[in-house]
Motif scaffolding. Structure first.
Motif, PDB file in Angstrom:
ATOM      1  N   PRO A 341       0.812  -1.222   0.000  1.00 49.12           N
ATOM      2  CA  PRO A 341       0.000   0.000   0.000  1.00 49.12           C
ATOM      3  C   PRO A 341       0.840   1.264   0.000  1.00 49.12           C
ATOM      4  N   ASN A 342       0.241   2.318  -0.494  1.00 51.28           N
ATOM      5  CA  ASN A 342       0.786   3.651  -0.300  1.00 51.28           C
ATOM      6  C   ASN A 342       0.163   4.192   0.979  1.00 51.28           C
ATOM      7  N   ILE A 343       0.879   4.999   1.717  1.00 50.09           N
ATOM      8  CA  ILE A 343       0.370   5.453   3.015  1.00 50.09           C
ATOM      9  C   ILE A 343      -0.746   6.474   2.814  1.00 50.09           C
ATOM     10  N   ASP A 344      -1.926   6.109   3.234  1.00 50.22           N
ATOM     11  CA  ASP A 344      -3.062   7.029   3.221  1.00 50.22           C
ATOM     12  C   ASP A 344      -4.012   6.605   4.339  1.00 50.22           C
ATOM     13  N   VAL A 345      -4.116   7.446   5.369  1.00 48.13           N
ATOM     14  CA  VAL A 345      -4.911   7.089   6.542  1.00 48.13           C
ATOM     15  C   VAL A 345      -6.275   7.763   6.514  1.00 48.13           C
ATOM     16  N   THR A 346      -6.696   8.235   5.347  1.00 51.74           N
ATOM     17  CA  THR A 346      -7.984   8.926   5.257  1.00 51.74           C
ATOM     18  C   THR A 346      -9.125   8.048   5.759  1.00 51.74           C
ATOM     19  N   SER A 347      -9.157   6.796   5.338  1.00 56.01           N
ATOM     20  CA  SER A 347     -10.261   5.919   5.743  1.00 56.01           C
ATOM     21  C   SER A 347     -10.279   5.717   7.254  1.00 56.01           C
ATOM     22  N   GLU A 348      -9.094   5.628   7.863  1.00 55.99           N
ATOM     23  CA  GLU A 348      -9.035   5.459   9.314  1.00 55.99           C
ATOM     24  C   GLU A 348      -9.491   6.728  10.022  1.00 55.99           C
ATOM     25  N   MET A 349      -9.161   7.888   9.476  1.00 54.88           N
ATOM     26  CA  MET A 349      -9.637   9.145  10.051  1.00 54.88           C
ATOM     27  C   MET A 349     -11.165   9.211  10.011  1.00 54.88           C
ATOM     28  N   LEU A 350     -11.739   8.819   8.893  1.00 58.06           N
ATOM     29  CA  LEU A 350     -13.192   8.819   8.781  1.00 58.06           C
ATOM     30  C   LEU A 350     -13.809   7.819   9.754  1.00 58.06           C
ATOM     31  N   ARG A 351     -13.181   6.654   9.882  1.00 59.88           N
ATOM     32  CA  ARG A 351     -13.708   5.632  10.793  1.00 59.88           C
ATOM     33  C   ARG A 351     -13.706   6.128  12.227  1.00 59.88           C
ATOM     34  N   GLN A 352     -12.680   6.914  12.586  1.00 60.73           N
ATOM     35  CA  GLN A 352     -12.578   7.421  13.950  1.00 60.73           C
ATOM     36  C   GLN A 352     -13.388   8.703  14.174  1.00 60.73           C
ATOM     37  N   GLY A 353     -14.065   9.169  13.139  1.00 62.77           N
ATOM     38  CA  GLY A 353     -14.939  10.331  13.303  1.00 62.77           C
ATOM     39  C   GLY A 353     -14.221  11.659  13.382  1.00 62.77           C
ATOM     40  N   PHE A 354     -13.096  11.792  12.677  1.00 68.42           N
ATOM     41  CA  PHE A 354     -12.377  13.060  12.654  1.00 68.42           C
ATOM     42  C   PHE A 354     -13.252  14.162  12.063  1.00 68.42           C
ATOM     43  N   ARG A 472       2.042   6.278  16.080  1.00 67.81           N
ATOM     44  CA  ARG A 472       2.001   6.801  17.449  1.00 67.81           C
ATOM     45  C   ARG A 472       0.665   7.474  17.763  1.00 67.81           C
ATOM     46  N   VAL A 473       0.061   8.083  16.773  1.00 63.03           N
ATOM     47  CA  VAL A 473      -1.208   8.773  17.020  1.00 63.03           C
ATOM     48  C   VAL A 473      -2.403   7.896  16.687  1.00 63.03           C
ATOM     49  N   GLY A 474      -2.146   6.631  16.410  1.00 63.04           N
ATOM     50  CA  GLY A 474      -3.231   5.671  16.247  1.00 63.04           C
ATOM     51  C   GLY A 474      -3.953   5.709  14.925  1.00 63.04           C
ATOM     52  N   LEU A 475      -3.264   6.160  13.882  1.00 65.98           N
ATOM     53  CA  LEU A 475      -3.910   6.239  12.575  1.00 65.98           C
ATOM     54  C   LEU A 475      -3.391   5.210  11.574  1.00 65.98           C
ATOM     55  N   TYR A 476      -2.316   4.518  11.896  1.00 67.28           N
ATOM     56  CA  TYR A 476      -1.757   3.541  10.956  1.00 67.28           C
ATOM     57  C   TYR A 476      -1.339   2.298  11.740  1.00 67.28           C
ATOM     58  N   ASN A 477      -1.853   1.172  11.313  1.00 63.56           N
ATOM     59  CA  ASN A 477      -1.533  -0.071  12.023  1.00 63.56           C
ATOM     60  C   ASN A 477      -1.515  -1.243  11.057  1.00 63.56           C
ATOM     61  N   ASN A 478      -0.907  -1.015   9.880  1.00 68.69           N
ATOM     62  CA  ASN A 478      -0.871  -2.052   8.852  1.00 68.69           C
ATOM     63  C   ASN A 478       0.346  -2.948   9.065  1.00 68.69           C
ATOM     64  N   ARG A 479       0.108  -4.165   9.511  1.00 71.48           N
ATOM     65  CA  ARG A 479       1.196  -5.106   9.786  1.00 71.48           C
ATOM     66  C   ARG A 479       1.253  -6.237   8.772  1.00 71.48           C
ATOM     67  N   THR A 480       0.452  -6.143   7.722  1.00 74.78           N
ATOM     68  CA  THR A 480       0.309  -7.289   6.815  1.00 74.78           C
ATOM     69  C   THR A 480       1.239  -7.230   5.613  1.00 74.78           C
ATOM     70  N   HIS A 481       1.937  -6.129   5.417  1.00 78.20           N
ATOM     71  CA  HIS A 481       2.793  -5.982   4.246  1.00 78.20           C
ATOM     72  C   HIS A 481       4.252  -5.817   4.655  1.00 78.20           C
ATOM     73  N   ASP A 482       5.121  -6.136   3.730  1.00 76.04           N
ATOM     74  CA  ASP A 482       6.563  -6.032   3.942  1.00 76.04           C
ATOM     75  C   ASP A 482       6.922  -4.573   4.260  1.00 76.04           C
ATOM     76  N   PRO A 483       7.510  -4.296   5.433  1.00 76.72           N
ATOM     77  CA  PRO A 483       7.848  -2.909   5.790  1.00 76.72           C
ATOM     78  C   PRO A 483       8.781  -2.244   4.780  1.00 76.72           C
ATOM     79  N   TYR A 484       9.698  -3.016   4.196  1.00 78.83           N
ATOM     80  CA  TYR A 484      10.627  -2.449   3.213  1.00 78.83           C
ATOM     81  C   TYR A 484       9.866  -1.952   1.991  1.00 78.83           C
ATOM     82  N   GLN A 485       8.908  -2.751   1.506  1.00 80.40           N
ATOM     83  CA  GLN A 485       8.139  -2.354   0.339  1.00 80.40           C
ATOM     84  C   GLN A 485       7.285  -1.118   0.633  1.00 80.40           C
ATOM     85  N   VAL A 486       6.675  -1.103   1.807  1.00 84.45           N
ATOM     86  CA  VAL A 486       5.884   0.070   2.195  1.00 84.45           C
ATOM     87  C   VAL A 486       6.779   1.301   2.271  1.00 84.45           C
TER      88      VAL A 486
END
Length: 696
Positions: A341-354, A472-486
């Motif tokens: 994935p490319n880093i985009d936390v928009t969906s998580e922000m919406l889920r958390q009611g930002f 750290r601020v609770g918006l990204y928690n993707n552990r399913t992909h290779d960290p190097y590729q991300v």
């Protein structure tokens, strides 16, 4: 030498000696050696300038947050008064002999009043240059084109409002956040619908044309919008721009400079400024060439060798941006690891009611966590943090200082997206800068040089827009992909935005200074010669001197310097690394987060508090704890080193890292002065000049 060229030289010599005599007259005018009077003048100026700044800023705020004809007229009235105040203040300041003032800070203030102004022009010419700039902005703001493949009489597109404004901002990390810049798109001719275009061709640069360039992958459509926008801008401005150059040079010579470019460079207080710029650019060029080579191969895969030559430059319309200055919109074509994935936390922000308010509160907490100042109550009462429903507004994100040490605001039509979250932290950095230098005199309430404000704000966003901070601020928690590729995908995104931008940001003022120095002949061919040399891009079709393609860039025709964006982009990484070191961060630079570091906050406050009361070299020496006083690209190169190593592997089979130019490339823009030996000789000189860049 032809007759026309001889005539031009004679005119230039006459103008030089005429205005040199005027400049000597102004030197004689600086005959008041009474230091006490000079100090009293500065005290009065500080009070009056602050009051004038407040009135102008408030009138402009009212206009851009409520776009009506009444508010526009009030704004123009205040701007006219401000011009008179500027001229009067300049004449008073120019009358004092600054060398007789013993206080260093007072001398610095007197010089600042005089050096950046065009008030040395006679009143009629001062008014003329202001009017020319206004007219060029009107033409730019009114530029509209027809939809691709649609005849004018078939167009049915309409605007929501006859006063619908265009966004003139650079990408969010290059937003013009100083109030004197933000106002510039608005003048007496703020774009109204007119009978000839209101019912037909109605596509403007933002958002329609920019959206097509970013998302369309149809080459013929990209060529069409690229060409059409330039037809509606440059040719209509060329004659005005030529007169602007003449008047700007006259003003500069009258103030004691060799030309208007020399006057622009004076604010950097570096006698070897141009050499320093060349040195910085040469250090980042290898990284840019690696990125360029990789992107070219991906574009060939999409468009074919008929459009992009394997060892040649890239046609400018394929890079996702009107000026090929920012390539992030073609990330889908060049992503290193499409499965990651490319880093985009928009969906998580919406889920958390930002909400927009929560985003600004989060940005404020970023700074207070570092021990810096909270936003004052006036900020929360006066700012426009979301698009209002009941009125027309100008939505370009910007931070505002109302010059009274109390009132600071942000104007942003915030949406709940990751990009707006980063932009929010960026704009709040400007507010923090205003708060930190608030006790300085009015003339010093600014960055140490024109690059500093954006550099500081962008350095903070480098900490906000990375995986570690978002975790750290609770918006990204993707552990399913290779960290190097991300990580590689993230760095590629940043490189398309930052590294790809550097040669463009470098060449705009190189071109402008050459026009001020050498005259207005062959302006368009010189523009493309520099774009080819530094960016490796060419026009997608034949260009002539009638086209005046520099006129398609707003900063060129609105009299805004551009080299600050080049230096600011380099400086932001240098500052970011120093903040990371203060925070005790180790590891890859792109993974550093200074959130909650009081030591990083103290360093950032030390940089901000002096404002413009100290030189940039003094601030940089403080920033680096005495190690250097120069802007250096070493931190930028270090930030992207993991990506550069990856790019070198990807490019290992490429026959050429960079680009070569041939007669066809240069023939797209070279001036046609005739046939035979003379034309061939001119072409050879251009080819040789292009080839020199390959060996830098």
């Amino acid at each position: 030498m032809g007759t026309s060229k001889v005539s031009f030289v004679i005119v230039q010599l006459f103008a030089f000696f005429t205005w040199h005599a005027i400049a000597q007259e102004y030197v004689r005018m600086a005959s008041n050696t009474n230091a006490a009077e000079a100090m009293q003048f500065l005290r009065e100026y500080d009070r009056e300038a602050s009051g004038m700044c407040y009135r102008v800023t408030m009138s402009q705020w009212r206009f851009v947050t409520n776009i009506t004809e009444y508010n526009r007229r009030r704004m123009l009235e205040e701007l006219a008064l401000n011009s008179k105040f500027e001229r009067l203040s300049w004449r008073k300041a120019a009358a004092y002999d600054a060398t007789r003032v013993s206080d260093v800070q007072s001398r610095r203030q007197l010089v600042k009043i005089v050096q950046g102004s065009r008030a040395a022009l006679p009143e009629d010419k001062f008014n003329e240059i202001q009017q020319i700039i206004t007219e060029m902005k009107e033409i730019y703001n009114a530029a509209k084109i027809c939809p691709y493949g649609q005849k004018p009489y078939d167009s049915h597109l309409q605007r929501d409002s006859p006063f619908y404004p265009q966004s003139r901002q650079e990408p969010y990390d290059q937003t013009r956040s100083h109030t004197q810049d933000i106002y510039q798109p608005f003048g007496p001719g703020f774009p109204h619908e007119t009978p000839e275009n209101s019912n037909y061709c109605d596509m403007q640069l933002d958002p329609e044309i920019s959206r097509i360039l970013a998302h369309s992958r149809i080459e013929s459509e990209l060529v069409y919008v690229w060409k059409s926008f330039r037809e509606q801008t440059g040719p209509k401005m060329k004659n005005r721009f030529m007169r602007y150059v003449q008047l700007a040079n006259q003003a500069a010579v009258s103030t004691g400079y060799s030309d208007a470019g020399d006057q622009m460079r004076a604010s950097y207080e570096d006698p070897s400024f141009r050499a320093s710029l060349e040195e910085i650019y040469n250090q980042v060029a290898p990284l840019y060439k690696q990125l360029f080579t990789y992107v070219r191969r991906k574009l060939i895969q999409r468009y074919g060798e008929r459009v992009v030559r394997p060892d040649g430059p890239i046609p400018a319309h394929l890079l996702g941006n009107m000026w090929a200055q920012n390539w992030k919109s073609i990330m889908d074509l060049v992503m290193p690891f499409p499965q990651a994935p490319n880093i985009d936390v928009t969906s998580e922000m919406l889920r958390q009611g930002f909400t927009p308010l929560r985003m600004f509160q989060m940005a404020e907490e970023f700074y207070t966590s570092m021990g810096m100042k909270p936003a004052p109550p006036e900020f929360w009462r006066g700012s426009m943090l979301a698009r209002p429903a009941e009125r027309s507004v100008q939505c370009t994100a910007s931070a505002w200082d109302f010059c009274n040490r109390i009132d600071y605001r942000i104007k942003q039509c915030t949406e709940v997206t990751m990009q707006d979250l980063v932009s929010t932290h960026h704009e709040m950095a400007h507010i923090q800068y205003y708060l930190q230098y608030a006790e300085q005199p009015q003339l010093f309430r600014d960055g140490a040089n024109p690059a500093f404000h954006e550099a500081v704000a962008n350095a903070v966003t480098l900490s906000v827009y990375n995986i570690q901070h978002l975790q750290r601020v609770g918006l990204y928690n993707n552990r399913t992909h290779d960290p190097y590729q991300v990580s590689m995908n993230f760095l590629m995104t940043m490189a398309l935005e930052k590294v790809a931008y550097l040669p463009f940001a470098f060449m705009v003022d190189q071109w402008r200074w050459s026009v001020f120095e050498d005259g207005v002949q062959n302006m368009n061919s010189r523009w493309w010669q520099m774009k080819l040399r530094f960016q490796g891009v060419i026009p997608p079709m034949q260009r002539t001197e009638a086209d005046f393609d520099p006129g398609s860039k707003y900063h060129v025709i609105s009299d805004q310097e551009y080299i600050k964006y080049f230096l600011g982009t380099v400086l932001e990484f240098q500052l970011y690394e120093q903040l990371c070191q203060a925070a005790g961060q180790a590891g890859h630079l792109h993974e550093c987060d200074v959130y909650r570091s009081r030591d990083a906050g103290r360093l950032l406050s030390e940089i901000m508090q002096p404002g413009a009361s100290k030189t940039a070299s003094e601030i940089i020496r403080t920033m680096t704890r005495g190690r250097t006083n120069r802007i250096s690209p070493e931190s930028l190169v270090r930030y992207f080193r993991p990506l550069e190593l990856w790019l070198r592997v990807q490019n290992r089979d490429e026959p050429l890292i960079g680009w070569s130019s041939n007669y066809q490339d240069i023939g797209l823009f070279a001036p046609q002065r005739g046939h035979g030996i003379k034309a061939t000789y001119s072409m050879v000189l251009l080819v040789l000049s292009m080839m020199q860049f390959l060996f830098l």
